[in-house]
Design a protein around this motif. Structure first.
Motif, PDB file in Angstrom:
ATOM      1  N   ARG A  11       0.840  -1.209   0.000  1.00  0.00           N
ATOM      2  CA  ARG A  11       0.000   0.000   0.000  1.00  0.00           C
ATOM      3  C   ARG A  11       0.871   1.253   0.000  1.00  0.00           C
ATOM      4  N   ARG A  12       1.922   1.240   0.794  1.00  0.00           N
ATOM      5  CA  ARG A  12       2.810   2.401   0.887  1.00  0.00           C
ATOM      6  C   ARG A  12       3.476   2.696  -0.455  1.00  0.00           C
ATOM      7  N   ILE A  13       3.926   1.645  -1.127  1.00  0.00           N
ATOM      8  CA  ILE A  13       4.543   1.820  -2.445  1.00  0.00           C
ATOM      9  C   ILE A  13       3.550   2.425  -3.429  1.00  0.00           C
ATOM     10  N   PHE A  14       2.346   1.885  -3.466  1.00  0.00           N
ATOM     11  CA  PHE A  14       1.353   2.335  -4.434  1.00  0.00           C
ATOM     12  C   PHE A  14       0.911   3.771  -4.144  1.00  0.00           C
ATOM     13  N   PRO A 273      13.486  -3.414  -3.693  1.00  0.00           N
ATOM     14  CA  PRO A 273      12.745  -2.153  -3.684  1.00  0.00           C
ATOM     15  C   PRO A 273      13.622  -0.905  -3.828  1.00  0.00           C
ATOM     16  N   ASP A 274      14.939  -1.080  -3.983  1.00  0.00           N
ATOM     17  CA  ASP A 274      15.829   0.085  -4.056  1.00  0.00           C
ATOM     18  C   ASP A 274      15.507   0.977  -5.247  1.00  0.00           C
ATOM     19  N   THR A 275      14.958   0.388  -6.318  1.00  0.00           N
ATOM     20  CA  THR A 275      14.637   1.176  -7.513  1.00  0.00           C
ATOM     21  C   THR A 275      13.456   2.118  -7.290  1.00  0.00           C
ATOM     22  N   LEU A 276      12.770   1.971  -6.172  1.00  0.00           N
ATOM     23  CA  LEU A 276      11.598   2.808  -5.917  1.00  0.00           C
ATOM     24  C   LEU A 276      11.985   4.201  -5.424  1.00  0.00           C
ATOM     25  N   GLY A 277      13.228   4.362  -5.001  1.00  0.00           N
ATOM     26  CA  GLY A 277      13.638   5.653  -4.460  1.00  0.00           C
ATOM     27  C   GLY A 277      13.127   5.832  -3.047  1.00  0.00           C
ATOM     28  N   THR A 278      13.151   7.076  -2.581  1.00  0.00           N
ATOM     29  CA  THR A 278      12.710   7.374  -1.215  1.00  0.00           C
ATOM     30  C   THR A 278      11.190   7.307  -1.130  1.00  0.00           C
ATOM     31  N   LEU A 279      10.703   6.540  -0.169  1.00  0.00           N
ATOM     32  CA  LEU A 279       9.266   6.421   0.033  1.00  0.00           C
ATOM     33  C   LEU A 279       8.847   7.230   1.255  1.00  0.00           C
ATOM     34  N   ASN A 280       7.810   8.028   1.075  1.00  0.00           N
ATOM     35  CA  ASN A 280       7.263   8.799   2.184  1.00  0.00           C
ATOM     36  C   ASN A 280       6.161   8.017   2.877  1.00  0.00           C
ATOM     37  N   ASP A 281       5.998   8.260   4.159  1.00  0.00           N
ATOM     38  CA  ASP A 281       4.827   7.745   4.853  1.00  0.00           C
ATOM     39  C   ASP A 281       3.646   8.617   4.482  1.00  0.00           C
ATOM     40  N   PRO A 282       2.528   8.030   4.061  1.00  0.00           N
ATOM     41  CA  PRO A 282       1.376   8.847   3.682  1.00  0.00           C
ATOM     42  C   PRO A 282       0.923   9.738   4.835  1.00  0.00           C
TER      43      PRO A 282
END
Length: 397
Positions: A11-14, A273-282
């Motif tokens: 969910r966080r990725i999407f 998942p490194d290719t996703l870059g920095t992920l923010n918490d919604p």
């Protein structure tokens, strides 16, 4: 070996990919708006304006500093965006236009045969006359070409010139130069879109490759069917063949669904998942989503990831509706927590809340209620009304 992705992480990725994890009050500006639409891939257009039209609400739900006039300038003045078809009518970056030319070529023979049968005698001459009139006289609306004695109706009762306008739009010869009261203004595509968006030409192979890569980038992870459905440009068979041909660039991932059942195999780019870059918490705030929001466009994916069953009931007879005519999903953090039936009444200056449904297991705590009221106040202001009115029975029971 496949990588197991928890439902929370999925969910966080999407949400990050769908622009719903960034701070919603950061200054956006016109360039930021163009970047946002590019990152989303498209923004669906719909004529229903129960609170606000879908495209405006989709953008506002991601950033409350969004300004409608910036969208109009990008579409009608700068030529940086254009209107066309994905799974439905949408706003797209003009940088994508050269790829859409393949869609035009694929659709042209299908539509020409279908609409020739539909319109019958005079199809070719009417279509040629319509295009010639625009070439010589400039942009037109459908009503400008309608015979005085023609009775309006749905698509099945379009007058021949309206059919011609839609045909040439769907096949790329015409583009939407603007709208008046949401009515399309059609003009030659080369007069609407800057010339540099036509080039360079894209081969068929590169078109499919772009469609798959662009979709997977915006989804974060996907099956070949989800890749094909994202832009609705290519077939599931083409997406499946692309996955098979590029397995060295992809990683198999197992996505845990919200119901805790067996994980679903999907694909992501190698290095996940490194290719996703920095992920923010919604953001923890509660937000109202449009029924046409890209987060929930794929209803089956929405149900798997969020455990949220959603269908638009516009075409369901009222006695058979489970919720209502046009019900808005509620997003809180990384969860879809409920849905709300409401309508902006601009005559009385009120956002009328008819009914609220929380999802099973979601408590209407005082904090959650405060977050809902704060969001409704923001939506009311955006819709141009002064107050939120909770109607009798709005909480059910």
């Amino acid at each position: 070996m496949a990588i197991l992705v928890s439902n929370t992480d999925a969910r966080r990725i999407f949400l990050n990919r769908q622009g719903l994890a960034a701070p919603p009050n950061r200054a956006l500006g016109k360039q930021g708006l163009l970047d946002l639409i590019h990152d989303l891939g498209f923004v669906q257009i719909d004529s229903i304006s129960t609170v606000e039209r879908a495209h405006h609400q989709i953008l506002f739900s991601r950033n409350q500093t969004y300004r409608r006039e910036h969208l109009t300038e990008l579409l009608e003045k700068d030529g940086a965006l254009f209107e066309h078809w994905t799974h439905d009518a949408s706003i797209l970056p003009s940088a994508f236009f050269r790829y859409w030319k393949h869609r035009f070529a694929r659709r042209e023979p299908v539509l020409r045969e279908r609409w020739r049968k539909w319109q019958g005698e005079g199809f070719d001459s009417t279509f040629e006359e319509t295009l010639q009139r625009i070439a010589e006289g400039g942009g037109v609306m459908s009503r400008d070409l309608k015979d005085a004695d023609h009775k309006s109706g749905g698509w099945w009762n379009w007058h021949p010139n309206k059919t011609a306008l839609e045909y040439y739009w769907h096949t790329g010869k015409l583009a939407i130069a603007g709208r008046q009261n949401f009515q399309k203004i059609y003009d030659l595509a080369e007069r609407v879109l800057p010339a540099h968006h036509y080039e360079p030409e894209v081969s068929g192979e590169d078109f499919v490759d772009w469609a798959c890569r662009a979709a997977l980038t915006r989804l974060g992870f996907a099956t070949h069917g989800e890749i094909a459905a994202f832009f609705a440009l290519i077939s599931p068979e083409e997406a499946k063949a692309w996955v098979a041909a590029h397995r060295d660039e992809l990683t198999e991932v197992m996505i845990e669904p919200a119901d805790g059942e067996k994980p679903r195999p999907s694909y992501a780019f190698a290095g996940f998942p490194d290719t996703l870059g920095t992920l923010n918490d919604p953001p923890a705030r509660l937000r109202v989503l449009s029924p046409f929001d890209p987060l929930i466009r794929d209803r089956n994916r929405t149900e798997r990831l969020f455990g949220f069953y959603y269908r638009i009931e516009i075409f369901v007879p009222e006695p058979k509706r489970e919720y209502g005519y046009y019900v808005f999903p509620l997003l809180e953090g990384d969860r879809l927590v409920g849905r709300i039936d409401m309508k902006a009444d601009r005559k009385t200056g009120a956002l009328n809340v008819k009914r609220l449904w929380w999802e099973k297991g979601v408590r209407p705590s005082s904090g959650r209620t405060e977050r809902l009221e704060a969001e409704l106040a923001r939506v009311a202001k955006f819709a141009g009304v002064e107050q939120v009115v909770f109607q009798d029975g709005w909480q059910g029971g």
